[in-house]
Write a protein that holds these residues in place. Structure first.
Motif, PDB file in Angstrom:
ATOM      1  N   TYR A 181      -5.175 -12.976  -4.869  1.00 22.10           N
ATOM      2  CA  TYR A 181      -4.067 -12.239  -5.691  1.00 22.10           C
ATOM      3  C   TYR A 181      -2.839 -12.143  -4.949  1.00 22.10           C
ATOM      4  N   GLY A 204      -8.970 -14.563  -8.041  1.00 22.60           N
ATOM      5  CA  GLY A 204      -7.998 -13.467  -7.735  1.00 22.60           C
ATOM      6  C   GLY A 204      -6.479 -14.039  -8.133  1.00 22.60           C
ATOM      7  N   PHE A 221      -6.092  -1.512  -7.472  1.00 23.38           N
ATOM      8  CA  PHE A 221      -6.177  -2.985  -7.633  1.00 23.38           C
ATOM      9  C   PHE A 221      -7.787  -3.398  -7.911  1.00 23.38           C
ATOM     10  N   THR A 260     -11.011 -13.057  -2.731  1.00 23.97           N
ATOM     11  CA  THR A 260     -10.206 -12.567  -4.249  1.00 23.97           C
ATOM     12  C   THR A 260      -9.049 -11.887  -4.023  1.00 23.97           C
ATOM     13  N   TYR A 283      -0.626 -15.435  -4.798  1.00 25.82           N
ATOM     14  CA  TYR A 283       0.138 -15.503  -6.080  1.00 25.82           C
ATOM     15  C   TYR A 283       1.414 -14.955  -6.089  1.00 25.82           C
ATOM     16  N   TYR A 334      -6.319 -13.642 -12.059  1.00 25.24           N
ATOM     17  CA  TYR A 334      -6.118 -12.219 -12.310  1.00 25.24           C
ATOM     18  C   TYR A 334      -4.501 -11.986 -12.103  1.00 25.24           C
ATOM     19  N   ALA A 335      -3.971 -12.295 -10.999  1.00 23.09           N
ATOM     20  CA  ALA A 335      -2.644 -11.980 -10.737  1.00 23.09           C
ATOM     21  C   ALA A 335      -1.707 -12.590 -11.892  1.00 23.09           C
ATOM     22  N   ILE A 358      -9.239  -5.205 -11.487  1.00 29.86           N
ATOM     23  CA  ILE A 358      -9.704  -6.611 -11.215  1.00 29.86           C
ATOM     24  C   ILE A 358     -11.313  -6.678 -11.731  1.00 29.86           C
TER      25      ILE A 358
END
Lengths: 398, 294
Positions: A327, A62, A295, A323, A330, A65-66, A299
């Protein structure tokens, strides 16, 4: 001959080190994006191996990905590249502090993590002494943020979660007796079991509480004990590794009893283990897949696009709540950095309590202890035919 | 009837896990009997066999995967002895022991590297992973067949040791290393054979164990390995029947202790029990001076 044996022992020792370090340095190298210019480092303090390896990897996903979505942050009109420093705390309270020290020496501005409250508590002082703020993602034990100024978190707490689960057991299953199983010496499961016990006994129920030692993989007798105690629910908020074994054993012994657990169980390890088995699993969690379709889609495509990510997510694209939490953590950290207007850890720490961020898992604001203000948890049920989580209810505490 | 229904699951689990410990314990006890070496890598061999089982089923059909796992483990056991122990044959015993510890960590870290630290789920093997009901206690078929298979294998092993030429050589080497070499016994072959038998039994043990407790992780061999080692010491290290009986006692004991509600102390009691036995009988249950040490 003696020399030869010493040499051999040395060679073995060195190869051991090489092997041990191999896994984690790969991960870190993958995220070294363009390192020139202004760089701000965010430490990721997560387990990639050990008991909580699977969950830690999903939480890290997560965050990664962010970072892929938003790789830069603007501080006072200047563009800063955000670089993730990922370390593996091995889910272990004695190895965690070394990993934390590693982050400190890398000069990170803020630390995210860890999955698993025990490691977070063990490493807390290292971050505190270095003056670096830490933002817990899914560590739910109250002790993480209690009595210090540097640890914050974006998730709900175990007293809340335990009460939610006790209410759920009472309301949905009309449970009179609950069997609780925790891992000996594990702050998370022992803590959550205690809060569940308090709440459940407060509601007039009876609790049978047992613990299993580290390294145990034989849950036959624990399942048999639950059946013998005539319990109505089996509460086991343990790590996913142990959970898979418990599910298998519960099914093998045909335990006709709903199994309840906390946020750790919200993982595709559990749905994978429960698929096709005769078990009834209910968990509380932070995020329900479908809560933010945009979202979810983004993802999933991102995880599918990279074989390492796919492997880290357990081989499929089922989303774990951790996850989504990673996200949000972050972006909460970025928000704090923007608010501080500086990459200095002390400024970020001072700015954190005033952060307010609307994430995919809900609004994140902090109270005076440093905990997120959260009032609801999602309850999910595992569909053992299709192997996916189904939404049951949004449960709060009266 | 209620008493049986309540307690049978524990006894069944105990006998089953005891049988699996026994298969590992034989490997410890035989190697000790011949080389006077505690092969610390044995528990990790068992884990590698389990891990190989996880991967093998994705590469080939199950009826090939099981023999493949057994052959792989046997070859691995043979190679470990060849590479890490044989060059140290004339070194002090402590050096070989350190080498064994090194191999143990090497295997664990290798597994950590390959699996990425995640627990792998052992494949379910048709029939032995099915559930059956025995006198009202529901369990997996593997629980019931483990003790039968274990005893069968031990009987076969005893016949091998007492009736064949290689068995006679093993008994001779275990009595006196140097003299048997003077008598023309190829001790390297005998030692290799010992490792092959130990690895073979560990592979069978791993199939049975992981069918019942399906999580294979890099440290999965540590606890069963330790318990099996304790069982071997308990029964008198060097004695095969001793190791088997010791393993059954430990397996049943720890499950009964858990069944009594003392789950937190189950391991502590098991090891405390060992200490008491060793105080009363320092050589273990069957570890008499004149026993066949193979």
């Amino acid at each position: 001959m003696k020399k030869l044996s010493i040499l051999l022992a040395l060679v073995l020792a060195f190869s051991m080190f090489a092997m041990g370090c191999g896994g984690s340095s790969d991960d870190a190298a993958a995220d070294d994006s363009s390192a020139g210019g202004n760089v701000i480092k965010i430490g990721v303090f997560e387990p990639a191996s050990g008991d909580n390896g699977a969950g830690g990897k999903q939480e890290t996903l997560g965050i990664q990905y962010a970072n892929a979505m938003q790789p830069t942050v603007e501080i006072n009109g200047e563009e800063y590249q955000v670089q993730l420093e990922i370390v593996d705390n091995e889910s272990s309270t004695d190895k965690g502090p070394t990993a934390a020290q590693n982050l400190v020496s890398k000069g990170v501005s803020i630390v995210l993590g860890s999955y698993g409250s025990g490691v977070s508590i063990a490493a807390s002082d290292i971050f505190g002494d270095a003056g670096i703020p830490a933002l817990g993602v899914t560590c739910t034990n109250p002790q993480v943020t209690e009595g210090n100024d540097h640890y914050f978190r974006i998730c709900f707490l175990d007293p809340f979660q335990g009460t939610v689960l006790a209410n759920f057991a009472k309301d949905n299953f009309e449970a009179q007796t609950a069997y609780c199983l925790a891992k000996l010496g594990d702050d998370y499961s022992v803590g959550l079991c205690n809060y569940f016990k308090q709440a459940f006994e407060g509601l007039g129920g009876k609790v049978v509480y047992e613990t299993f030692p580290d390294g145990n993989s034989d849950f036959t007798s624990y399942v048999a004990n639950a059946a013998k105690a005539n319990a109505d629910v089996f509460f086991a908020p343990v790590s996913t590794e142990a959970a898979a074994l418990i599910i298998d054993q519960a099914s093998a012994q045909n335990l006709q009893m709903p199994i309840l657990a906390g946020d750790t169980w919200d993982s595709n390890v559990i749905t994978g283990a429960a698929k096709g088995k005769n078990v009834d699993i209910n968990v509380t969690t932070f995020y329900q897949e479908g809560g933010n379709p945009e979202f979810d889609e983004g993802i999933k495509a991102w995880i599918e696009g990279d074989s390492t990510n796919l492997a880290n997510n357990g081989g499929n694209t089922d989303l774990a709540a951790v996850t989504a939490m990673g996200y949000d953590a972050y972006f909460t950290a970025l928000e704090a950095i923007k608010l501080a207007g500086s990459a200095d850890p002390a400024d970020v720490m001072a700015a954190l309590p005033n952060v307010s961020y609307e994430g995919v898992t809900g609004l994140i604001t902090f109270n005076e202890i440093g905990d997120a203000n959260r009032t609801t948890a999602y309850v999910k049920h595992c569909n053992t035919e299709s192997g996916i989580w189904e939404f049951v209810a949004e449960q709060g505490v009266e | 009837m209620d008493f049986i229904r309540d307690n049978l699951p524990y006894i069944l689990a105990g006998i089953s896990v005891g049988g699996q410990y026994a298969l590992i314990a034989i490997g410890y006890t035989m190697v000790y009997g011949i080389l006077r070496l505690i092969n610390f890598a044995h528990g990790d061999m068992f884990m590698i066999a389990g891990l190989m089982g996880v991967y093998a089923v994705t590469w080939m059909p199950l009826y090939l995967a099981i023999p493949f796992v057994i052959i792989f483990t046997v070859v691995l056991g043979f190679l470990i002895e060849r590479v890490a122990y044989r060059p140290l044959r004339s070194a002090p015993r402590m050096s070989v022991m350190i080498s064994a510890i090194g191999v143990s960590y090497l295997l664990q870290n290798l597994a950590l590297y390959v699996t990425g630290g995640l627990t792998k789920t052992y494949p379910s093997i048709p029939w032995i992973s099915n559930t059956i009901t025995v006198f009202g206690a529901t369990t997996k078929v593997v629980t019931v067949i483990t003790p039968i298979l274990t005893i069968g294998l031990v009987v076969a092993l005893m016949i091998l040791i007492h009736k064949t030429k290689i068995g006679m050589a093993m008994r001779a080497v275990s009595r006196d290393f140097e003299t048997s070499r003077l008598m023309g016994i190829q001790i390297d072959n005998v030692i290799s054979m010992t490792f092959i038998i130990g690895s073979f039994l560990a592979a069978i043990g791993s199939i049975l164990y992981f069918s019942n407790y399906t999580g294979v992780m890099p440290t999965a061999g540590a606890m069963p390995g330790l318990k099996a080692f304790v069982a071997a010491v308990f029964g008198g290290i060097g004695s095969i029947p001793g190791a088997v009986i010791g393993a059954f006692i430990i397996g049943i004991c720890e499950n009964i202790i858990k069944g009594m509600g003392l789950t937190t102390f189950s391991d502590a009691f098991t090891f405390a029990f060992l200490i008491i036995i060793l105080i009363v009988r320092p050589t273990g249950l069957f570890g008499e001076k004149n026993i066949d040490k193979v």
